[in-house]
Write a protein that holds these residues in place. Structure first.
Motif, short mmCIF file in Angstrom:
data_model
loop_
_atom_site.label_atom_id
_atom_site.label_comp_id
_atom_site.label_asym_id
_atom_site.label_seq_id
_atom_site.Cartn_x
_atom_site.Cartn_y
_atom_site.Cartn_z
N LEU A 68 0.58 7.04 -7.98
CA LEU A 68 0.38 5.99 -6.95
C LEU A 68 0.46 6.76 -5.49
O LEU A 68 -0.33 6.71 -4.67
N LEU A 69 1.45 7.66 -5.46
CA LEU A 69 1.81 8.48 -4.11
C LEU A 69 0.35 9.56 -4.04
O LEU A 69 -0.11 9.65 -2.88
N LYS A 70 0.02 10.22 -5.04
CA LYS A 70 -0.95 11.08 -4.96
C LYS A 70 -2.15 10.33 -4.42
O LYS A 70 -3.09 10.83 -3.68
N ILE A 71 -2.55 9.25 -5.23
CA ILE A 71 -3.73 8.45 -4.87
C ILE A 71 -3.62 8.06 -3.39
O ILE A 71 -4.81 8.14 -2.63
N THR A 72 -2.60 7.60 -2.90
CA THR A 72 -2.57 7.09 -1.50
C THR A 72 -2.75 8.47 -0.56
O THR A 72 -3.39 8.21 0.46
N ILE A 73 -2.07 9.53 -0.73
CA ILE A 73 -2.46 10.81 -0.11
C ILE A 73 -4.18 11.30 0.12
O ILE A 73 -4.45 11.55 1.10
N SER A 74 -4.71 11.07 -1.17
CA SER A 74 -5.83 11.46 -1.20
C SER A 74 -6.72 10.41 -0.47
O SER A 74 -7.57 10.81 0.25
N GLU A 75 -6.52 9.06 -0.54
CA GLU A 75 -7.31 8.04 0.17
C GLU A 75 -6.90 8.17 1.61
O GLU A 75 -7.98 8.20 2.37
N ALA A 76 -5.99 8.81 2.03
CA ALA A 76 -5.79 9.07 3.34
C ALA A 76 -6.57 10.09 3.85
O ALA A 76 -7.20 10.14 5.03
N SER A 77 -6.82 11.09 3.06
CA SER A 77 -7.24 12.12 3.49
C SER A 77 -9.13 11.85 3.53
O SER A 77 -9.66 12.47 4.48
N GLU A 78 -9.32 11.03 2.43
CA GLU A 78 -10.84 10.76 2.69
C GLU A 78 -10.79 9.93 3.78
O GLU A 78 -12.09 9.81 4.31
N THR A 79 -9.96 9.09 4.26
CA THR A 79 -10.27 8.32 5.29
C THR A 79 -10.45 9.01 6.82
O THR A 79 -11.35 8.54 7.45
N SER A 80 -9.47 9.86 6.89
CA SER A 80 -9.72 10.90 7.81
C SER A 80 -11.08 11.62 7.93
O SER A 80 -11.55 12.20 9.10
N SER A 81 -11.62 11.79 6.73
CA SER A 81 -12.98 12.29 6.64
C SER A 81 -13.96 11.43 6.84
O SER A 81 -15.12 11.73 6.45
N ASN A 82 -13.86 10.25 6.96
CA ASN A 82 -14.84 8.92 7.02
C ASN A 82 -15.62 8.85 5.68
O ASN A 82 -16.91 8.56 5.81
N CYS A 83 -14.87 9.11 4.54
CA CYS A 83 -15.56 9.10 3.24
C CYS A 83 -14.71 8.61 2.32
O CYS A 83 -14.00 9.16 1.38
N VAL A 84 -14.64 7.09 2.43
CA VAL A 84 -13.62 6.41 1.47
C VAL A 84 -13.96 6.04 0.21
O VAL A 84 -15.34 5.63 0.15
N SER A 85 -13.44 6.44 -0.81
CA SER A 85 -13.96 6.08 -2.13
C SER A 85 -13.79 4.92 -2.65
O SER A 85 -12.85 4.01 -2.35
N ASP A 86 -14.94 4.33 -3.10
CA ASP A 86 -15.21 2.81 -3.41
C ASP A 86 -14.60 2.62 -5.00
O ASP A 86 -14.87 1.42 -5.36
N THR A 87 -14.27 3.69 -5.48
CA THR A 87 -14.03 3.44 -6.98
C THR A 87 -12.65 3.80 -7.30
O THR A 87 -12.04 4.81 -7.43
N PRO A 88 -11.74 2.74 -7.60
CA PRO A 88 -10.37 2.88 -8.12
C PRO A 88 -10.07 3.73 -9.21
O PRO A 88 -11.06 3.66 -10.24
N ASP A 89 -8.94 4.14 -9.35
CA ASP A 89 -8.70 4.82 -10.79
C ASP A 89 -8.26 3.79 -11.64
O ASP A 89 -7.37 3.02 -11.52
N PHE A 90 -8.93 3.90 -12.73
CA PHE A 90 -8.89 2.57 -13.87
C PHE A 90 -8.07 3.60 -14.98
O PHE A 90 -8.81 4.63 -15.58
N ARG A 91 -7.20 2.93 -15.45
CA ARG A 91 -6.25 3.63 -16.56
C ARG A 91 -6.17 2.54 -17.79
O ARG A 91 -5.70 1.33 -17.55
N PHE A 92 -6.22 2.90 -19.09
CA PHE A 92 -6.01 2.12 -20.08
C PHE A 92 -5.76 2.96 -21.43
O PHE A 92 -5.88 4.05 -21.33
#
Length: 345
Positions: free
Chosen positions: A270-294
């Motif tokens: 979850l920390l890695k996802i958060t860091i990745s999301e912050a990076s994408e936000t700064s690049s104005n390219c936020v991913s709209d697909t969550p990481d789905f695990r099963f």
């Protein structure tokens, strides 16, 4: 994680916002007297059918039975001072609500349900039919005890003892749910970043076959029903996919170690996802697909973590190695037994 986030995830805080997209529920405020009763060691339950005396310290219990009058007489003589508590107003509300819900209900406190105590119920479930069922489950649960004594244990705030908590009993209409259709969703900075299979103790090919539709339905539900109304930036929500295009909210939990991360890891994934999301936000390219695990195959099935609550605490400590002194005592007892047998021979 902050104390105000814990309080915002209390059932009575979020339920009024989402009544239309969750199960019918009744909130019963608890008096301090009832809270003290839940925290007390001994329990005496009384109903029209039975009387049960239960000691939380050693987990022993005794019940009245026509086939065991001698055992009951002994138990009665050992606990002469114990009397069944009287909470007429609360018990009346419980009985009325259960009747309104068709004769059975699911229960919880502000945050937790007593799912760790399901083993002690006659039907091995959290299904309650009378007030005695409610008392027994609440009094037997470590999860409920955590709500009552350490709700802010993992918070960063200072002076947490000054944070007031108003405790409630929550009764929810009983609905049969296939665990395969339950999912835990992680929301960070108001973005849905992860979805986990809620029951990670079983494999289901259904999830693999439906994974794209599952993610799409949950995203739509989150964007349309939850995000516009809930004030927190970070939280975890549990949902039930009743059918295609139909999602039901089950619960909202704090975003942090207090909540089970299931197939994720709070300190890594979850920390890695958060860091990745912050990076994408700064690049104005936020991913709209969550990481789905099963669970993708049967080899990935985990053991049920609730099973450890079904054995006495001493045995759990012994098998896990948490208390080495108990193991030493057992070995000494074993050695002494062998020596006694040898002498007898």
């Amino acid at each position: 994680m902050k104390s105000h986030e814990i309080l915002a995830c209390s059932f009575s805080e979020w339920y009024p916002l989402f009544k239309k997209v969750t199960f019918p529920s009744k909130i019963i405020p608890l008096s301090q007297e009832f809270v003290d009763y839940l925290l007390a060691d001994n329990l005496v339950l009384r109903s029209d059918q039975a009387l049960l005396t239960y000691d939380k310290k050693d987990g022993s219990n005794s019940s009245d039975s026509e086939d065991d009058e001698e055992g009951w007489a002994k138990a009665e003589s050992e606990t002469p001072a114990l009397e069944a508590p009287h909470f007429e107003d609360i018990d009346k509300e419980i009985a009325t609500t259960i009747a309104e819900f068709g004769g059975k209900a699911f229960i919880k406190l502000n945050w937790s349900s007593p799912k760790d105590a399901a083993w002690i119920a006659l039907n091995n479930s959290l299904q309650c039919h009378i007030s005695a069922d409610v008392h027994l489950l609440l009094k037997s649960s470590d999860f409920v005890l955590h709500d009552l004594t350490q709700p802010f244990k993992d918070c960063e705030d200072q002076n947490l003892e000054e944070t007031p908590v108003k405790y409630d009993l929550v009764l929810r209409k009983w609905v049969e749910i296939n665990p395969v259709n339950e999912f835990r969703c992680f929301v960070k900075n108001k973005n849905l970043i992860g979805i986990s299979q809620r029951d990670d103790t079983q494999f289901s090919p259904y999830i693999e076959n439906e994974k794209e539709d599952i993610v799409r339905d949950i995203i739509s539900f989150f964007k349309e029903q939850i995000r516009p109304k809930f004030r927190l930036d970070n939280y975890v929500m549990d949902v039930f996919r009743e059918r295609k295009d139909k999602i039901v909210l089950i619960d909202i939990n704090p975003y942090g170690v207090t909540t089970d991360s299931l197939l994720f890891d709070w300190n890594e994934d979850l920390l890695k996802i958060t860091i990745s999301e912050a990076s994408e936000t700064s690049s104005n390219c936020v991913s709209d697909t969550p990481d789905f695990r099963f669970i993708p195959e049967e080899s990935g099935i985990r053991s049920n973590p609730l099973r450890r609550y079904c054995v006495p605490e001493d045995i759990a400590h012994l098998t896990s190695g948490e208390d080495p002194f108990k193991l030493m005592d057992l070995l000494k007892l074993r050695s002494g037994t062998q020596e006694h047998n040898a002498d007898s021979d």
